[in-house]
Design a protein around this motif. Structure first.
Motif, short mmCIF file in Angstrom:
data_model
loop_
_atom_site.label_atom_id
_atom_site.label_comp_id
_atom_site.label_asym_id
_atom_site.label_seq_id
_atom_site.Cartn_x
_atom_site.Cartn_y
_atom_site.Cartn_z
N GLN A 19 2.24 6.10 -9.53
CA GLN A 19 3.05 6.06 -8.82
C GLN A 19 3.09 7.06 -7.26
OE1 GLN A 19 5.82 9.44 -9.75
NE2 GLN A 19 5.96 9.46 -7.76
N GLN A 20 3.54 5.10 -6.37
CA GLN A 20 3.07 5.17 -4.91
C GLN A 20 4.06 5.88 -4.35
OE1 GLN A 20 2.13 2.52 -3.49
NE2 GLN A 20 2.87 2.52 -1.76
N SER A 21 3.58 5.89 -3.30
CA SER A 21 4.41 6.91 -1.55
C SER A 21 5.28 6.26 -2.05
CB SER A 21 3.24 6.95 -1.63
OG SER A 21 3.81 8.15 -0.01
N PRO A 22 5.99 6.35 -0.79
CA PRO A 22 7.34 5.77 -0.18
C PRO A 22 7.13 5.55 1.26
CG PRO A 22 8.38 7.71 -0.60
CD PRO A 22 6.82 7.95 -1.61
N LEU A 23 5.95 6.80 1.92
CA LEU A 23 5.19 6.85 3.00
C LEU A 23 4.42 6.28 3.87
CD1 LEU A 23 5.16 10.45 3.31
CD2 LEU A 23 7.12 9.26 3.54
N PHE A 24 3.81 5.16 2.91
CA PHE A 24 2.32 4.50 3.09
C PHE A 24 2.63 2.99 2.56
CE2 PHE A 24 1.49 8.51 2.65
CZ PHE A 24 1.13 9.01 4.25
N THR A 25 3.49 1.80 2.92
CA THR A 25 4.32 1.20 2.35
C THR A 25 3.60 -0.35 3.13
OG1 THR A 25 6.37 0.84 3.22
CG2 THR A 25 5.83 1.76 1.06
N ILE A 26 3.86 -1.34 2.93
CA ILE A 26 3.70 -2.59 3.63
C ILE A 26 4.09 -2.34 4.69
CG2 ILE A 26 4.02 -5.65 4.25
CD1 ILE A 26 2.99 -5.11 0.69
N ASP A 27 5.80 -2.64 4.62
CA ASP A 27 6.57 -1.86 5.67
C ASP A 27 6.42 -1.30 6.57
OD1 ASP A 27 8.41 -4.00 4.37
OD2 ASP A 27 9.44 -2.70 3.85
N GLU A 28 6.27 0.06 6.69
CA GLU A 28 5.67 1.14 6.96
C GLU A 28 4.46 0.50 8.43
OE1 GLU A 28 7.06 3.89 8.92
OE2 GLU A 28 8.56 3.16 7.19
N ALA A 29 3.22 -0.09 7.53
CA ALA A 29 2.29 -0.62 8.02
C ALA A 29 2.07 -1.58 8.77
CB ALA A 29 1.37 -0.86 6.96
N ALA A 238 -8.32 8.80 3.79
CA ALA A 238 -8.25 7.93 2.22
C ALA A 238 -6.66 8.07 1.48
CB ALA A 238 -8.65 8.73 1.22
N GLY A 239 -5.77 8.83 2.07
CA GLY A 239 -4.22 9.05 1.36
C GLY A 239 -2.92 7.73 1.65
N GLY A 240 -3.80 7.53 3.55
CA GLY A 240 -3.14 6.74 3.69
C GLY A 240 -3.47 4.99 3.56
N VAL A 241 -4.51 4.85 3.70
CA VAL A 241 -5.22 3.46 2.84
C VAL A 241 -4.24 3.27 1.46
CG1 VAL A 241 -6.92 1.93 3.13
CG2 VAL A 241 -6.77 3.20 5.34
N LEU A 242 -4.87 3.81 1.01
CA LEU A 242 -4.62 3.85 -0.72
C LEU A 242 -3.49 3.28 -1.23
CD1 LEU A 242 -6.05 3.34 -3.13
CD2 LEU A 242 -5.97 6.09 -3.55
N GLY A 243 -2.49 4.77 -0.09
CA GLY A 243 -1.65 4.06 -0.84
C GLY A 243 -1.06 2.57 -0.71
N TYR A 244 -1.17 2.45 0.97
CA TYR A 244 -0.69 1.18 1.20
C TYR A 244 -1.63 -0.21 0.25
CZ TYR A 244 -0.66 -3.83 3.93
OH TYR A 244 -1.29 -5.04 4.01
#
Length: 400
Positions: A19-29, A238-244
């Motif tokens: 399940q993908q997190s809505p916090l660490f998306t391509i748009d947020e990056a 790790a969480g931010g990078v993996l989420g992206y």
């Protein structure tokens, strides 16, 4: 070839659901990267291809994102601290982060603000750097045993730096308490009840290096990595990078391995827990991987790691020391990478697998073969030069 066995506990993630997190998306990056691109001196850090090492180990490609070249700070952490401070100030002064300007805001802030944080070294240096750029104050708390070089680097940026007699997690609690008493702004890379917005911004700031790496792989005609090895302290990077990366490629297309020191393996222990609950580790957390010496998972990062990681690893300090030596003494035409203790553990794990008497079994467990494209992140250079030489020159934390 010599063989030796270093401790590496590898656990499959029984809680994986992709399940993908809505916090660490391509748009947020892209929002975060657009901010960083406006910072004076910004350049993408190198993505090295270690082709000779890959051939030796028996994989198709080893790529390492080298954050030792991030501005003049020798580590990636400013990406999070600076972005969070910018977002915080934009909220304070009703600005859009797209219009953020260091010089303009520096002149517009009527009274100096104080930003407080606790750090093992690199995060605090990033916060101190951003405060210095804006002409503001920073107070940085560090746990016992902090290296003089890391303390001096923070003080050189004009920040007050206080070394406590506590471990990292208790130092965080002291920083929060003191900040509340003095009405300072806390800029911390972990979260707790009622404090989630700023650590989310910090993690989103970290995604800039992942977004750069994706573009650099495209430039090198590499479709995607098959594997990513990410080191974890609280699990924010790790969480931010993996989420992206999961938003970019899909969690099911990425074999992700989260690596920690066995003396501070809160993510690993959380990963093997019965219900996937967060598990804390207490004590001195006396690992050489000081940037990973954290005993309490970040509750924003943990759901990403729980849902999307393939495996969790707990390893001994000698694995990181091996990685420092391998990266600093490259094979053939591979570039030399100066990597600190926390930055080298991914490479160290690959090397430790190569030299292990059960190499083939471990390669199979990690899904590694001649077609694998492995992405590593060197999160820091020699931020403690004395210890770096003790390991690389003098053989501290030996493998044999």
């Amino acid at each position: 070839m010599s063989t030796f066995s270093l401790k590496m506990e590898i656990a499959d993630n029984r809680h994986y659901n992709g399940q993908q997190s809505p916090l660490f998306t391509i748009d947020e990056a892209e929002k975060a990267r657009a901010f960083h691109q406006k910072v004076e001196g910004y350049q993408p850090t190198p993505l090295h291809s270690l082709d000779c090492l890959a051939k030796e180990i028996g994989v198709g490609k080893i790529l390492i994102k080298d954050e030792a070249h991030r501005f003049d700070l020798c580590a990636f952490k400013m990406l999070g601290g600076a972005y969070a401070i910018a977002r915080l100030l934009c909220d304070e002064f009703k600005l859009d982060v797209k219009d953020f300007d260091f010089e303009k805001l520096k002149n517009d802030i009527p009274e100096k603000m104080t930003f407080a944080t606790a750090t093992d070294g690199n995060h605090g240096r990033g916060v101190a750097w951003a405060a210095n750029k804006l002409g503001q104050n920073a107070v940085v708390y560090m746990p016992k045993g902090a290296a003089d070089e890391r303390v001096n680097n923070i003080r050189a940026l004009g920040a007050e730096c206080i070394v406590t007699d506590m471990n990292y997690d208790d130092t965080v609690r002291l920083a929060i308490k003191t900040a509340e008493e003095n009405n300072w702004k806390v800029v911390q890379d972990t979260a707790w009840e009622g404090y989630t917005e700023i650590p989310t911004w910090i993690m989103q700031g970290y995604t800039t290096m992942a977004a750069e790496a994706v573009d650099q792989m495209k430039d090198q005609q590499i479709e995607r990595p098959t594997h990513v090895f990410l080191q974890a302290g609280v699990g924010a990077m790790a969480g931010g990078v993996l989420g992206y990366l999961c938003d970019q490629y899909g969690a099911d297309k990425l074999h992700s391995v989260i690596v920690e020191p066995d003396l501070a393996d809160c993510i690993y222990r959380s990963g093997i827990s019965e219900q996937g609950e967060m598990v804390n580790v207490e004590g001195d957390l006396a690992t050489i991987m000081v940037g990973l010496a954290c005993g309490e998972p970040n509750p924003i990062g943990w759901p990403v790691l729980r849902d999307c990681s393939t495996q969790f690893v707990s390893c001994q300090d000698s694995v990181a020391a091996l990685g420092m030596r391998v990266l600093g003494n490259p094979l053939g035409d591979d570039p030399r990478v100066v990597s600190g203790e926390s930055g080298a553990v991914g490479a160290g794990m690959l090397a430790a697998v190569y030299y292990h008497p059960e190499r083939e079994k471990l390669m199979e467990k990690l899904g590694l073969n001649q077609d694998s494209v492995v992405l590593l992140v060197n999160t820091e250079g020699d931020t403690d030069p004395v210890h770096y030489r003790e390991v690389v020159w003098q053989g501290k934390h030996p493998t044999l």
